[in-house]
Design a protein around this motif. Sequence first.
Motif, short mmCIF file in Angstrom:
data_model
loop_
_atom_site.label_atom_id
_atom_site.label_comp_id
_atom_site.label_asym_id
_atom_site.label_seq_id
_atom_site.Cartn_x
_atom_site.Cartn_y
_atom_site.Cartn_z
N LEU A 1 0.91 -1.27 -0.48
CA LEU A 1 0.24 0.25 -0.11
C LEU A 1 0.43 1.38 -0.04
CD1 LEU A 1 -2.75 1.49 -0.34
CD2 LEU A 1 -2.73 1.03 2.78
N GLY A 2 2.25 0.76 0.56
CA GLY A 2 2.47 2.15 0.51
C GLY A 2 4.08 2.44 -0.14
N ASP A 3 3.92 1.85 -1.22
CA ASP A 3 4.78 1.57 -2.31
C ASP A 3 4.52 2.91 -3.94
OD1 ASP A 3 6.29 -0.60 -1.19
OD2 ASP A 3 5.12 -1.78 -2.94
N GLY A 4 3.63 3.31 -3.50
CA GLY A 4 2.49 3.88 -4.38
C GLY A 4 1.35 5.11 -4.01
N ALA A 5 0.76 5.17 -5.12
CA ALA A 5 -0.11 5.85 -5.12
C ALA A 5 -1.45 5.13 -5.84
CB ALA A 5 -0.65 7.10 -5.58
N LEU A 6 -2.36 5.41 -4.98
CA LEU A 6 -3.68 4.91 -5.62
C LEU A 6 -4.74 5.81 -6.53
CD1 LEU A 6 -5.46 1.85 -6.06
CD2 LEU A 6 -6.77 3.12 -3.99
#
Length: 273
Positions: A81-86
Amino acid sequence: MSAHDQLLVVIDPVARRSDGESVRIAKDVLCGGSEAKICLPEGPEEFARALARRGSRRPVVIGDDRALLRAVALLHRDRSLGDGALALVPVGPSAAVELAHSLGVPRGAVAAARAVLDGAVRRLDLLVDESDGVVLGNLSIPAARAAPAANGVSVWDTCRSLVRTLVHPPPPALVVRTHRLRVEADGVLLTDLDRVVEAVTVRAGDGRAEVVVRHGAHADPVMARALTVTVSGADFRYRADAMVTGPVRTRTWTLRAGAWGLTLPAVGVAGGG
């Protein structure tokens, strides 16, 4: 083309059925401004597989609040979840996209799709429980009643409902249900089983969870800000965003500051936390 312009667009099946025109508009805008791979999952399993195989593409969900929650929960459980953005293009009845709008996602397919292409990432707090459940917005105990679904309601359904109401008037307002609950915020006792609780609400605030315990109209609410909140007592159900869970006898929520990123319109977003 940069990695930022490579999208994985996952179109929730509920959105396709409820508002195909908005889905088409959003897809056209996204495909016109990026290299987009379109996925049309038919159920939760295919939805999960599509996200898991996104590679370096930015995930974009076209759907309602439940679709957003499903995506955040899946990415959290994958520890990515913290690797990129949704990003999200909300599609559905007003009641089904309230959470998305409260987080800052624009109304309207065109505005939301343009925010996906031109917006900035805002890091948002997350409430996580011990079973890996996530809360993006509001948590309420006991579970508040959900608004009736508006999907597929015809004129005839409305007429039949009106007739039933005229023949069988609704009952008087129901008495507010109460519970005896123990509520702790960072280990500090806010209320115990010897007091009747009318409602408990928890919301991720600015780096802390905002907790409010209500004992009734004639008592002042008890409020606190904490990193962990534990509720225990007799079997209770709770509403976390759009989902009702329970009954459970105890649950602990931990706030994780800036745990996930959501792409929002760039104005006033850069540097937000």
